[in-house]
Structure formats: C-alpha cells, structure tokens
Scaffold this motif. Structure first.
Motif, PDB file in Angstrom:
ATOM      1  N   ALA A   1       0.743  -1.189   0.020  1.00 22.01           N
ATOM      2  CA  ALA A   1      -0.038  -0.036  -0.016  1.00 22.01           C
ATOM      3  C   ALA A   1       0.767   1.465  -0.060  1.00 22.01           C
ATOM      4  CB  ALA A   1      -0.813   0.006   1.191  1.00 22.01           C
ATOM      5  N   GLU A   2       1.908   1.118   0.809  1.00 19.73           N
ATOM      6  CA  GLU A   2       2.974   2.304   0.982  1.00 19.73           C
ATOM      7  C   GLU A   2       4.260   2.146   0.456  1.00 19.73           C
ATOM      8  OE1 GLU A   2       2.574   4.478   4.138  1.00 19.73           O
ATOM      9  OE2 GLU A   2       0.784   3.662   5.096  1.00 19.73           O
ATOM     10  N   ALA A   3       4.703   2.566  -0.783  1.00 19.20           N
ATOM     11  CA  ALA A   3       5.795   2.020  -1.433  1.00 19.20           C
ATOM     12  C   ALA A   3       6.932   2.693  -0.632  1.00 19.20           C
ATOM     13  CB  ALA A   3       5.969   2.571  -2.988  1.00 19.20           C
ATOM     14  N   GLY A   4       6.847   3.678   0.292  1.00 21.90           N
ATOM     15  CA  GLY A   4       7.934   4.208   0.913  1.00 21.90           C
ATOM     16  C   GLY A   4       7.965   3.947   2.314  1.00 21.90           C
ATOM     17  N   PHE A   5       6.955   3.132   2.757  1.00 19.28           N
ATOM     18  CA  PHE A   5       6.884   2.811   4.159  1.00 19.28           C
ATOM     19  C   PHE A   5       8.085   1.975   4.809  1.00 19.28           C
ATOM     20  CE2 PHE A   5       5.375   0.479   7.781  1.00 19.28           C
ATOM     21  CZ  PHE A   5       4.851   1.553   8.569  1.00 19.28           C
ATOM     22  N   ARG A   6       8.668   2.354   6.150  1.00 18.11           N
ATOM     23  CA  ARG A   6       9.672   1.771   6.573  1.00 18.11           C
ATOM     24  C   ARG A   6       9.153   1.380   7.929  1.00 18.11           C
ATOM     25  NH1 ARG A   6      14.409   5.988   7.019  1.00 18.11           N
ATOM     26  NH2 ARG A   6      15.958   4.287   6.472  1.00 18.11           N
ATOM     27  N   PHE A   7       9.687  -0.098   7.994  1.00 18.83           N
ATOM     28  CA  PHE A   7       9.289  -0.738   9.350  1.00 18.83           C
ATOM     29  C   PHE A   7      10.372  -0.771  10.283  1.00 18.83           C
ATOM     30  CE2 PHE A   7       7.188  -2.700   5.401  1.00 18.83           C
ATOM     31  CZ  PHE A   7       6.005  -2.742   5.740  1.00 18.83           C
TER      32      PHE A   7
ATOM     33  N   MET B   1      22.897  -3.432   1.972  1.00 16.78           N
ATOM     34  CA  MET B   1      22.602  -2.961   3.026  1.00 16.78           C
ATOM     35  C   MET B   1      21.623  -1.504   2.956  1.00 16.78           C
ATOM     36  SD  MET B   1      23.175  -5.142   5.582  1.00 16.78           S
ATOM     37  CE  MET B   1      22.636  -4.368   6.668  1.00 16.78           C
ATOM     38  N   LEU B   2      22.006  -0.876   2.133  1.00 14.71           N
ATOM     39  CA  LEU B   2      21.315   0.329   1.519  1.00 14.71           C
ATOM     40  C   LEU B   2      19.896   0.001   1.097  1.00 14.71           C
ATOM     41  CD1 LEU B   2      23.958   2.676   0.207  1.00 14.71           C
ATOM     42  CD2 LEU B   2      22.802   3.145   2.232  1.00 14.71           C
ATOM     43  N   SER B   3      19.916  -1.097   0.480  1.00 16.74           N
ATOM     44  CA  SER B   3      18.746  -1.291  -0.212  1.00 16.74           C
ATOM     45  C   SER B   3      17.876  -1.969   1.046  1.00 16.74           C
ATOM     46  CB  SER B   3      19.034  -2.535  -1.283  1.00 16.74           C
ATOM     47  OG  SER B   3      19.835  -2.124  -2.426  1.00 16.74           O
TER      48      SER B   3
ATOM     49  N   ILE C   1      13.740  -1.277   6.016  1.00 18.72           N
ATOM     50  CA  ILE C   1      13.910  -1.609   7.265  1.00 18.72           C
ATOM     51  C   ILE C   1      14.580  -0.689   8.223  1.00 18.72           C
ATOM     52  CG2 ILE C   1      14.617  -3.693   8.793  1.00 18.72           C
ATOM     53  CD1 ILE C   1      12.740  -4.551   6.859  1.00 18.72           C
ATOM     54  N   VAL C   2      14.234  -0.380   9.104  1.00 16.72           N
ATOM     55  CA  VAL C   2      14.888   0.652  10.124  1.00 16.72           C
ATOM     56  C   VAL C   2      15.393   0.003  11.283  1.00 16.72           C
ATOM     57  CG1 VAL C   2      14.466   2.885  11.325  1.00 16.72           C
ATOM     58  CG2 VAL C   2      13.159   2.656   9.062  1.00 16.72           C
ATOM     59  N   ASP C   3      14.561  -0.838  11.677  1.00 14.58           N
ATOM     60  CA  ASP C   3      15.084  -1.823  12.875  1.00 14.58           C
ATOM     61  C   ASP C   3      16.512  -2.038  12.799  1.00 14.58           C
ATOM     62  OD1 ASP C   3      15.458  -3.471  15.129  1.00 14.58           O
ATOM     63  OD2 ASP C   3      13.386  -4.147  14.957  1.00 14.58           O
ATOM     64  N   ARG C   4      17.294  -1.281  13.736  1.00 12.23           N
ATOM     65  CA  ARG C   4      18.971  -1.537  13.705  1.00 12.23           C
ATOM     66  C   ARG C   4      19.180  -2.953  14.142  1.00 12.23           C
ATOM     67  NH1 ARG C   4      21.017  -2.309  18.340  1.00 12.23           N
ATOM     68  NH2 ARG C   4      20.204  -1.725  20.024  1.00 12.23           N
ATOM     69  N   ARG C   5      18.675  -3.525  14.985  1.00 12.94           N
ATOM     70  CA  ARG C   5      18.914  -4.998  15.455  1.00 12.94           C
ATOM     71  C   ARG C   5      18.693  -6.122  14.133  1.00 12.94           C
ATOM     72  NH1 ARG C   5      15.063  -5.766  20.614  1.00 12.94           N
ATOM     73  NH2 ARG C   5      13.503  -4.662  18.872  1.00 12.94           N
ATOM     74  N   VAL C   6      17.766  -5.755  13.423  1.00 10.87           N
ATOM     75  CA  VAL C   6      17.455  -6.777  12.318  1.00 10.87           C
ATOM     76  C   VAL C   6      18.631  -6.467  11.289  1.00 10.87           C
ATOM     77  CG1 VAL C   6      16.041  -7.213  10.258  1.00 10.87           C
ATOM     78  CG2 VAL C   6      14.964  -6.928  12.530  1.00 10.87           C
ATOM     79  N   LEU C   7      19.060  -5.267  10.996  1.00 12.23           N
ATOM     80  CA  LEU C   7      20.294  -4.899  10.118  1.00 12.23           C
ATOM     81  C   LEU C   7      21.469  -5.518  10.525  1.00 12.23           C
ATOM     82  CD1 LEU C   7      18.950  -1.286   9.008  1.00 12.23           C
ATOM     83  CD2 LEU C   7      18.751  -3.230   7.635  1.00 12.23           C
TER      84      LEU C   7
END
Length: 445
Positions: free
Chosen positions: A9-15, A168-170, A175-181
């Motif tokens: 629904a939102e192409a720019g939405f970040r989790f 990682m940039l992609s 994904i904003v969650d630093r723990r997942v990254l």
C-alpha cells in the motif's frame, strides 16, 4: 500478510519494529519445520535434526529465542563445500549450522512479505507461485509480440560479488530496525571454515572479501539477491524495456540488434557504477533468440518462435545417464531402471513445455539402446546371448547368427535383432519412463 499489505500500500513505508517478530515462538517453530523439510547437511558443529530432537525441539528453540532476545546470539562459521558445475568448474556452497539456518529462515519469513511487494512481475526466481517454466513461457510470448531480438545479460559470479554496502542500503529503504540490520550484517560477514575431501577441518578464515558476497545455500540468500537487483528492474522499467529476469539471468527484448547492443553497453555501465556488479562478457550478447538459451530452453528458427530444449540441456542429461549406467554395471535391468526413472521423470517435467518432439524421440531411442547394450554385455558370451535372444522370441537360427556376428555391444544394441527382441513395449512393461509419452501426458493435463 499484514506486512505485505502495508508494504504494497505504501511504497515508501519503513518498518521500525521487526526484531521481536523473528524470535517469536510460532515463527521459530515454523522456521524449524521448514528447515526440517529441506533436510540439508550439518554445519561446522555437526549438529543434525536427530540430535536436536533427542535434546528436545521446544527446549532448543527456547534457548535460541532467549539468545536472540538478549542479543547475545552470534553465528558460527560457515562450512564451505564445493559441488561440480555443468561446465566442469566448482561452485562454492556455504553450509551454516542448523541453529543459524533456523534463525535465518525465521528472518526470511518476516522480511520476505515486505520485499515481495517491491519485486516486479518480470522477476520469477525464488518467489512463491513463480518458477522457471513461467519465465520461459514469458520469453516466448514476448517474441510473439514483435520483439525479435534479445539482450541476454548474465552477471559474473553474482552471489560471490554482491557488495554488502549497497545491499544494506537496499535493505534500509524498508527496514529501520537496527537489530535486524545488525543480524543480517553478522551473517554477511561470517567467517568461513574450509574442509578437505573427507570433511576434516583445514582452516577457518575470514570471508574471501568481508565487503562482498553472500553464501550460496543460505536460506536468506535468494531473498537478498532479489532485493539488490530490484534497482536493475526499476531502471529497465524507467527506460520502458520489456524484460524477464530469473535471478541474475536477464532477457531484455528489443526490435533490432543495433538497439540491443546500445542497451547492453548501457546496462553494463549502469550495473558497474550503481550496483558494483560486473556483466559476464562471455555469456552476454545481443542476438536472435534461437542462438541463445534461457533456463535450459531455446527457440526454433521458425517464423513463429517455438520452445525447444537447448542443446546443452540435452548433453547434460546424456552425461548424467552415462554416469548412472557406469555406476550400475553388474546390477539387474529392473534396478537400473529404478535408478534412471527419477532423473528422467524430473527432467521431462521441467522441459514439458517444449514444442518439438524430435529431441525427445531421439533421447528415448538412445536410452533404450543404452539399456540393450547393458543387456548384451550382461549376457557375457555367445551361448548366453543366443539363449537371451531365443527367450525374447527370435527363431533359433537367427538368435545363433546374431549372437555370433562378431560385432561389439553398441553395434548390436542398435541392430535389428536386438530391437526386435527388446522393443519399446518391452521397456514400457519394465517401467522405463518414456520422455515423449510423459511429456505428452503432462501437456494434456
């Protein structure tokens, strides 16, 4: 499904909050069941499913969940093994420990719905409900629409050259969650343990290049490979090109060779500058579609393109059959057929969309001749061959002359007396898979 709907629904939405979903009990249990169904070899710790189940699956998963929750989880080194490729070279595979595979699969279950929403319909690899055969059919349909030339672009050592920084940039776009990254970066930079031919440890080293490459064989590798190449898809869409991509193998359709050569030059530059990836010059070209192959298929030279099996795919099957027959010397015909049938059935199932029957007819005839050659060898001497031919219904004088003709096994396997003694219906009764009959049945269904 909720994650997919939100991402779609939102192409720019970040989790922002995904890490706690990875160590949820139901997600880890699902990940374990998926790894269990995929089987797979043990990693550097040699722990297998039987050992985990003897220990207690729930207890084992609970300890993994606790390590993730406390952020004390650290991946073990990857065990590197090599498998032969069709061209005679070796492909490196990275085998993670069972604990790491379950953790990566849990992360994949959480992340895949998010990034699936960003993938274009032209990308067919590693996606639910999509497969290589659909990609091949798409190629045929494109050529029927007047796009007569194809730019066949293949990336050199794609999995081994994926740049971590760009990947990682992609990922960070969604994904904003630093723990997942951080979790994904630990897997990317994991050390590699090399073993000798007996599986004994040789040395543990850092990854070949700590800034590039993802291990093939990892549960997360297919998703990560698709995520990075989404930028390539978007660039092709922006330029208005029709294309079909399966992993790093991409066909782009153009109306002239000149346009295709310009496009190939432009794409080579784009991939090198934007994604730090190199096009394989030996495998990439702009040409008529019947001179190229895509996912094992090729096309005929008819005015209207028709799917056919690529010559290289036919050679690989015959080489595989020869290997199986060499390994099965001295075994009964029924045992040999039982060994061949799964290979033949799987192969023809993949190539069921071929629109020519000649190649399958020739392969069927070649297979029967190989088995007749096996029977001739197993009879060993002239008297045994005479008896074998008489039992199969040949007259005694003809059986005697055929057994005493002085020719070799391969000549006799193709001769009329062996074809009369062991016709197609004989092998049908023995249960040998007929490639042509199976393909026709699959197409009807």
């Amino acid at each position: 499904m909720a994650l997919h709907a939100k991402a779609k629904a939102e192409a720019g939405f970040r989790f922002y909050a995904l890490y706690d979903k990875i160590y949820r009990e139901d997600v880890l249990a699902h990940a374990y069941a998926q790894c269990r169904s995929n089987k797979g070899a043990p990693g550097v710790d040699r722990q297998d499913f039987a050992e985990v189940e003897a220990y207690g699956v729930q207890k084992w998963l609970g300890e993994l969940a606790l390590a993730l929750r406390q952020e004390s989880y650290r991946p073990a080194p990857i065990r590197r093994v090599f498998i032969p490729k069709a061209n005679g070279k070796l492909r490196p595979l990275g085998i993670s420990t069972l604990r790491d595979r379950v953790c990566m699969t849990a992360a994949m279950l959480v992340l895949e719905p998010i990034f699936e929403a960003d993938l274009p319909p032209e990308q067919y690899a590693y996606r639910a409900g999509r497969n290589a055969q659909q990609a091949v059919i798409e190629v045929e349909e494109r050529l029927h629409r007047g796009q007569t030339d194809v730019v066949d672009a293949d990336l050199a050592d794609y999995f081994g050259s994926i740049p971590h920084a760009d990947l990682m940039l992609s990922l960070a776009r969604r994904i904003v969650d630093r723990r997942v990254l951080h979790l994904i970066r630990m897997w990317l930079e994991c050390a590699v343990e090399e073993t000798d031919n007996r599986g004994r440890k040789k040395r543990t080293t850092e990854a070949r290049d700590s800034r590039r490459g993802i291990p093939q064989g990892s549960p997360l590798s297919p998703l990560l490979s698709n995520i990075l190449l989404t930028d390539w898809d978007r660039e092709l869409e922006r330029r208005g090109h029709a294309f079909c991509r399966y992993a790093d193998d991409c066909n782009i359709y153009v109306r002239s060779k000149a346009a295709g050569e310009r496009l190939l030059t432009g794409m080579t530059t784009f991939l090198a500058k934007r994604l730090k990836l190199k096009v394989n010059d030996a495998k990439s070209a702009c040409a008529r579609p019947w001179t190229r192959k895509f996912l094992g298929y090729s096309l005929t030279v008819h005015r209207q393109a028709r799917l056919r099996i690529a010559r290289e795919s036919l050679k690989r099957l015959t080489a595989r059959v020869k290997t199986l027959l060499r390994q099965g010397r001295g075994r009964s015909l029924s045992h040999t057929i039982e060994t061949l049938n799964p290979v033949l059935r799987g192969w023809v199932n993949y190539f069921r969309f071929t629109q020519g029957k000649r190649a399958l007819e020739e392969l069927d005839g070649w297979l029967r001749r190989r088995l007749r050659c096996l029977l001739w060898r197993q009879a060993k001497h002239r008297q045994g061959r005479t008896t074998m031919l008489r039992r199969q219904g040949l007259r005694e004088d003809r059986a005697w002359r055929s057994a005493h003709n002085g020719q070799g096994p391969w000549w006799n396997a193709g001769a009329l007396h062996m074809r009369d003694a062991f016709p197609k219906r004989f092998f049908d009764r023995q249960g040998l898979v007929s490639l042509l009959d199976t393909q026709r049945r699959l197409q009807r269904s």
